[in-house]
Scaffold this active site. Structure first.
Site, PDB file in Angstrom:
ATOM      1  N   HIS A  81       0.825  -1.215   0.000  1.00  0.00           N
ATOM      2  CA  HIS A  81       0.000   0.000   0.000  1.00  0.00           C
ATOM      3  C   HIS A  81       0.858   1.263   0.000  1.00  0.00           C
ATOM      4  CE1 HIS A  81       0.460  -0.451   4.473  1.00  0.00           C
ATOM      5  NE2 HIS A  81       0.554   0.861   4.393  1.00  0.00           N
ATOM      6  N   ASP A 131       0.106  -7.653   0.947  1.00  0.00           N
ATOM      7  CA  ASP A 131       0.540  -6.283   1.239  1.00  0.00           C
ATOM      8  C   ASP A 131       2.052  -6.245   1.442  1.00  0.00           C
ATOM      9  OD1 ASP A 131       0.508  -3.595   1.725  1.00  0.00           O
ATOM     10  OD2 ASP A 131      -0.417  -3.726   3.719  1.00  0.00           O
ATOM     11  N   SER A 218       3.986   2.101   8.492  1.00  0.00           N
ATOM     12  CA  SER A 218       3.699   1.105   7.457  1.00  0.00           C
ATOM     13  C   SER A 218       4.956   0.678   6.724  1.00  0.00           C
ATOM     14  CB  SER A 218       2.718   1.665   6.419  1.00  0.00           C
ATOM     15  OG  SER A 218       1.399   1.511   6.831  1.00  0.00           O
TER      16      SER A 218
END
Length: 332
Positions: A81, A131, A218
């Site tokens: 992402h 991901d 992230s």
């Protein structure tokens, strides 16, 4: 906003927002009009006690957006992402710079440019598996990489989270930090995570609202100690339960990098592109998010065989009622 959409929106900074916050369920840094002036990254935890030569700060226009881990002299692991634009496309490599091997996002280590971005083919832009992505650096760096661990850590195993994310748990309470922080925690039992959690390719990591990875973390690493060396086991993906506050539900979801070890090695080892090969006992072809499947198609995915009832495109088996599991393959 649900926390399943939290971590993706939160870990990408303002400079990435126009290009990359397509699925706000991850931990990319939130929008900010001014450079952050706050205490170190991660909520709770402590100042980084080591330089962590493998740690990277992914930046666009000089602003931190996501973390990344150096796994070879020219390759880094991050979250898918973090490299996905608003339209679902992979962002151009030329937009990224990565500062590697420093405890400060603005100085030290090596500031490297990126020549290639590789997103895992199973990533659909939705909450769930796949991901993970790779950066190929324009040239090799001198920092020591981290090895991917041989196996996934068991429940209750100790792990350390590292990142430059915000230090308060509420969405929008602050920007990313300029200095590195670490947090020692443990692996949760799988049933403590929701938000589309997939136990075969993801890790459920214990968190609280005062001790957690958060917006800006992230793609960054979860590591375990093996002897005297750190080994990579996870990349920050999203929150483990619904809510806009980091650590809600006592869980954070990390991509299990060990589950994608063979895919990573296809690039790091120079053998070329392609998804993880399916086990030899899977007779059906591997599912692809870029194929349109007519009714009654059979595919293999995550160790199982699946069949659809109607036309399917970009619907992940196991996350869509259209795909029904019809058989079991050998688990990876």
């Amino acid at each position: 906003m649900k926390i399943r959409t939290l971590l993706r929106a939160a870990l990408i900074p303002a400079v990435l927002a126009a290009a990359a916050v397509a699925m706000p369920s991850a931990l990319a840094a939130p929008p900010s009009s001014e450079p952050p002036t706050m205490s170190p990254a991660i909520v709770g935890g402590s100042q980084a006690t080591e330089t962590y030569s493998f740690m990277g700060s992914m930046q666009v226009n000089g602003r931190h957006g996501c973390g990344a881990s150096l796994v070879a002299s020219q390759w880094m692991v991050t979250a898918a992402h973090c490299v996905t634009g608003q339209g679902g496309q992979v962002m151009p490599a030329s937009q990224f710079r990565i500062r590697i091997g420093s405890t400060n996002t603005g100085s030290g280590g090596t500031l490297a440019s990126v020549s290639q971005v590789v997103r895992h083919p199973s990533y659909s832009g939705q909450v769930g598996p796949g991901d993970i992505a790779l950066f190929k650096l324009s040239s090799a760096v001198s920092q020591a990489p981290i090895s991917i661990n041989d196996s996934s850590p068991a429940a209750q195993a100790s792990t350390r989270l590292i990142g430059f994310g915000q230090t308060c748990p509420q969405q929008g309470c602050g920007g990313s930090s300029t200095t590195l922080k670490q947090l020692d925690t443990r692996i949760n039992p799988d049933n403590m995570c929701s938000a589309g959690f997939n136990a075969s390719t993801e890790l459920c990591v214990y968190s609280t609202t005062s001790q957690t990875a958060c917006y800006g973390d992230s793609g960054g690493p979860a590591v375990v100690k093996v002897g005297s060396a750190w080994r990579l086991v996870g990349a920050t993906s999203r929150a483990g339960a619904n809510g806009s506050t980091c650590g809600t539900g006592n869980a954070t979801i990390y991509t299990d990098v060990t589950a994608y070890r063979s895919w990573v090695n296809q690039y790091v080892g120079g053998s070329g592109p392609g998804p993880d090969p399916e086990p030899p006992t899977c007779s059906a072809a591997a599912w692809s998010p870029y194929t349109q499947y007519p009714p009654q198609s059979s595919v293999s995915y995550q160790g199982y065989e699946w069949r659809n009832s109607t036309w399917s495109y970009r619907e992940t088996p196991g996350y869509s009622y259209n795909w029904q599991r019809v058989g079991t393959c050998a688990r990876r």
